[in-house]
Design an enzyme around this catalytic site. Structure first.
Site, PDB file in Angstrom:
ATOM      1  N   ASP A  73      66.906  13.341  97.576  1.00  0.00           N
ATOM      2  CA  ASP A  73      65.542  13.030  97.998  1.00  0.00           C
ATOM      3  C   ASP A  73      65.536  12.133  99.240  1.00  0.00           C
ATOM      4  O   ASP A  73      66.455  11.336  99.444  1.00  0.00           O
ATOM      5  CB  ASP A  73      64.816  12.336  96.831  1.00  0.00           C
ATOM      6  N   GLY A  74      64.478  12.261 100.024  1.00  0.00           N
ATOM      7  CA  GLY A  74      64.285  11.359 101.166  1.00  0.00           C
ATOM      8  C   GLY A  74      64.443  12.025 102.523  1.00  0.00           C
ATOM      9  O   GLY A  74      64.388  11.353 103.555  1.00  0.00           O
ATOM     10  N   ASN A  75      64.635  13.345 102.524  1.00  0.00           N
ATOM     11  CA  ASN A  75      64.814  14.047 103.806  1.00  0.00           C
ATOM     12  C   ASN A  75      63.574  13.916 104.687  1.00  0.00           C
ATOM     13  O   ASN A  75      63.677  13.696 105.900  1.00  0.00           O
ATOM     14  CB  ASN A  75      65.081  15.539 103.573  1.00  0.00           C
ATOM     15  N   GLY A  76      62.395  14.090 104.078  1.00  0.00           N
ATOM     16  CA  GLY A  76      61.143  14.047 104.843  1.00  0.00           C
ATOM     17  C   GLY A  76      60.927  12.677 105.464  1.00  0.00           C
ATOM     18  O   GLY A  76      60.575  12.558 106.648  1.00  0.00           O
TER      19      GLY A  76
ATOM     20  N   TRP B  54      63.215  10.447 106.122  1.00  0.00           N
ATOM     21  CA  TRP B  54      64.249  10.224 107.141  1.00  0.00           C
ATOM     22  C   TRP B  54      63.771  10.797 108.478  1.00  0.00           C
ATOM     23  O   TRP B  54      63.904  10.160 109.525  1.00  0.00           O
ATOM     24  CB  TRP B  54      65.550  10.903 106.707  1.00  0.00           C
TER      25      TRP B  54
ATOM     26  N   HIS C  70      65.642  17.979 106.385  1.00  0.00           N
ATOM     27  CA  HIS C  70      66.377  18.905 105.502  1.00  0.00           C
ATOM     28  C   HIS C  70      67.668  19.366 106.189  1.00  0.00           C
ATOM     29  O   HIS C  70      68.704  19.521 105.551  1.00  0.00           O
ATOM     30  CB  HIS C  70      65.503  20.101 105.148  1.00  0.00           C
TER      31      HIS C  70
ATOM     32  N   SER D  67      63.070  23.007  93.881  1.00  0.00           N
ATOM     33  CA  SER D  67      62.592  23.028  92.492  1.00  0.00           C
ATOM     34  C   SER D  67      61.521  24.104  92.309  1.00  0.00           C
ATOM     35  O   SER D  67      60.917  24.567  93.292  1.00  0.00           O
ATOM     36  CB  SER D  67      62.027  21.660  92.096  1.00  0.00           C
TER      37      SER D  67
ATOM     38  N   TRP E  14      57.389  25.111  95.620  1.00  0.00           N
ATOM     39  CA  TRP E  14      56.543  26.147  96.245  1.00  0.00           C
ATOM     40  C   TRP E  14      55.197  25.565  96.646  1.00  0.00           C
ATOM     41  O   TRP E  14      54.489  26.154  97.465  1.00  0.00           O
ATOM     42  CB  TRP E  14      56.311  27.319  95.276  1.00  0.00           C
TER      43      TRP E  14
ATOM     44  N   LEU F 253      86.442  22.506  93.085  1.00  0.00           N
ATOM     45  CA  LEU F 253      85.150  21.920  92.714  1.00  0.00           C
ATOM     46  C   LEU F 253      84.154  23.052  92.493  1.00  0.00           C
ATOM     47  O   LEU F 253      84.098  23.985  93.296  1.00  0.00           O
ATOM     48  CB  LEU F 253      84.643  21.036  93.866  1.00  0.00           C
TER      49      LEU F 253
ATOM     50  N   GLU G  46      74.575   9.136  82.660  1.00  0.00           N
ATOM     51  CA  GLU G  46      74.273   7.821  83.243  1.00  0.00           C
ATOM     52  C   GLU G  46      73.484   8.027  84.540  1.00  0.00           C
ATOM     53  O   GLU G  46      73.863   8.858  85.369  1.00  0.00           O
ATOM     54  CB  GLU G  46      75.572   7.060  83.547  1.00  0.00           C
TER      55      GLU G  46
HETATM   56  C1  FPP Z   1      63.821  16.358  98.946  1.00  0.00           C
HETATM   57  O1  FPP Z   1      63.449  15.531 100.038  1.00  0.00           O
HETATM   58  C2  FPP Z   1      64.680  17.428  99.427  1.00  0.00           C
HETATM   59  C3  FPP Z   1      64.426  18.757  99.238  1.00  0.00           C
HETATM   60  C4  FPP Z   1      63.251  19.276  98.529  1.00  0.00           C
HETATM   61  C5  FPP Z   1      65.339  19.790  99.791  1.00  0.00           C
HETATM   62  C6  FPP Z   1      66.816  19.470  99.724  1.00  0.00           C
HETATM   63  C7  FPP Z   1      67.551  20.622 100.295  1.00  0.00           C
HETATM   64  C8  FPP Z   1      68.608  20.522 101.108  1.00  0.00           C
HETATM   65  C9  FPP Z   1      69.221  19.230 101.502  1.00  0.00           C
HETATM   66  C10 FPP Z   1      69.210  21.791 101.610  1.00  0.00           C
HETATM   67  C11 FPP Z   1      70.309  22.246 100.692  1.00  0.00           C
HETATM   68  C12 FPP Z   1      70.973  23.439 101.243  1.00  0.00           C
HETATM   69  C13 FPP Z   1      71.906  24.173 100.608  1.00  0.00           C
HETATM   70  C14 FPP Z   1      72.539  25.311 101.291  1.00  0.00           C
HETATM   71  C15 FPP Z   1      72.314  23.904  99.227  1.00  0.00           C
HETATM   72  P1  FPP Z   1      61.888  15.396 100.374  1.00  0.00           P
HETATM   73  O2  FPP Z   1      61.486  16.483 101.300  1.00  0.00           O
HETATM   74  O3  FPP Z   1      61.100  15.353  99.109  1.00  0.00           O
HETATM   75  O4  FPP Z   1      61.860  14.004 101.111  1.00  0.00           O
HETATM   76  P2  FPP Z   1      60.678  12.936 101.067  1.00  0.00           P
HETATM   77  O5  FPP Z   1      60.592  12.449  99.642  1.00  0.00           O
HETATM   78  O6  FPP Z   1      61.165  11.881 102.004  1.00  0.00           O
HETATM   79  O7  FPP Z   1      59.427  13.620 101.536  1.00  0.00           O
END
Ligand code: FPP
Length: 249
Positions: free
Chosen positions: A24-27, A29, A41, A69, A73, A135, A207
């Site tokens: 979590d946290g891509n958005g 970032w 992402h 998840s 969608w 792995l 855990e």
């Molecule tokens: C949640 O961050 C992240 C996701 C919903 C997507 C994660 C997916 C990837 C990192 C790509 C994986 C790729 C492969 C090939 C397995 P968020 O968007 O909810 O962030 P935020 O909480 O800061 O908005």
């Protein structure tokens, strides 16, 4: 007791064998950098590749990541299509590398709703890496913990398992990740403290470690800190640490 002493005493294996991660946290970032969420992402994929290598280096046997998840969608359609495109691009860019690293890729989730193109890419990723043993990386995609429990129940019914024989162990055989042990360590980055419908059945005695680090900034240092925290925990699986004294003995 130090972790090595603990491991030596057999009190707790060093582990973890299986780590599950909510990335979590891509958005946020991306937002911090005035970039569209997609770039978060994209950076998240790079982070994942590094974490896969770090897990291999630490003898982790199973890594399960929540990539999309059942509820994702609901996101804006451009973000959903951006994520689908990113995943397709990631498969073609990293599949050979993952193969060289010894990673076996498994996809868990409802594949019916994803595009035929992505379905084919998942099938190819699984078959091309099926023989690898370093792995097992399971990518949860269009996955939800509740979906998994329901699909397992349906599969058990379809297999003709009588209700009287439906034990926890028997139902586990029908769960999407029946090939893996339950996760020892669950990590969620991004500062939120919730499960978000990830692996509900499998985390009964896992855990939990929650990190404020945003996923694109998560690396070896943060992974080691989470593993260290895990090793300091006393896992009792509902039992007690020492045998209780018997009165009068
Ligand atoms: C949640 O961050 C992240 C996701 C919903 C997507 C994660 C997916 C990837 C990192 C790509 C994986 C790729 C492969 C090939 C397995 P968020 O968007 O909810 O962030 P935020 O909480 O800061 O908005």
């Amino acid at each position: 007791m130090t972790k090595d002493a603990k491991a030596a005493s057999g009190e707790q294996a060093a582990g973890p064998r299986h780590i599950a991660i909510v990335m979590d946290g891509n958005g946020r970032w991306a937002k911090k950098r005035f970039l569209p969420r997609f770039f978060g992402h994209k950076a998240g994929v790079d982070s994942l590749v590094k974490v896969v290598q770090a897990c291999i280096d630490r003898d982790v046997e199973y890594l399960t990541v929540f990539a999309f998840s059942s509820e994702n969608w609901k996101r804006p359609s451009d973000e959903v299509s951006g994520l689908m495109g990113l995943v397709l691009a990631a498969v073609s860019r990293y599949l050979a590398k993952m193969g060289r690293m010894g990673v076996r890729i498994r996809i868990v989730g409802d594949r019916d709703a994803v595009s035929p193109k992505l379905r084919n890419a998942w099938n190819e990723a699984e078959s091309a890496t099926a023989h690898n043993t370093k792995l097992t990386m399971s990518v949860a995609f269009n996955y939800g913990g509740r979906w998994d429990i329901v699909q397992a129940c349906k599969a058990a019914i379809n297999a003709g398992v009588p209700a009287a024989e439906l034990t926890e162990a028997r139902l586990s055989e029908f769960m999407a990740m029946s090939y893996a042990p339950d996760p020892d360590l669950f990590i969620r980055t991004g500062g939120e403290v919730r499960i978000s419908n990830f692996m509900l059945w499998q985390v009964a005695y896992t855990e939990f470690v929650f990190s404020d680090c945003l996923w694109p900034e998560f690396g070896e240092k943060q992974l080691d800190a989470a593993i260290e925290t895990f090793r300091e925990r006393d896992r009792r699986f509902g039992g007690v640490k020492e045998a209780p004294a018997v009165a009068g003995a």
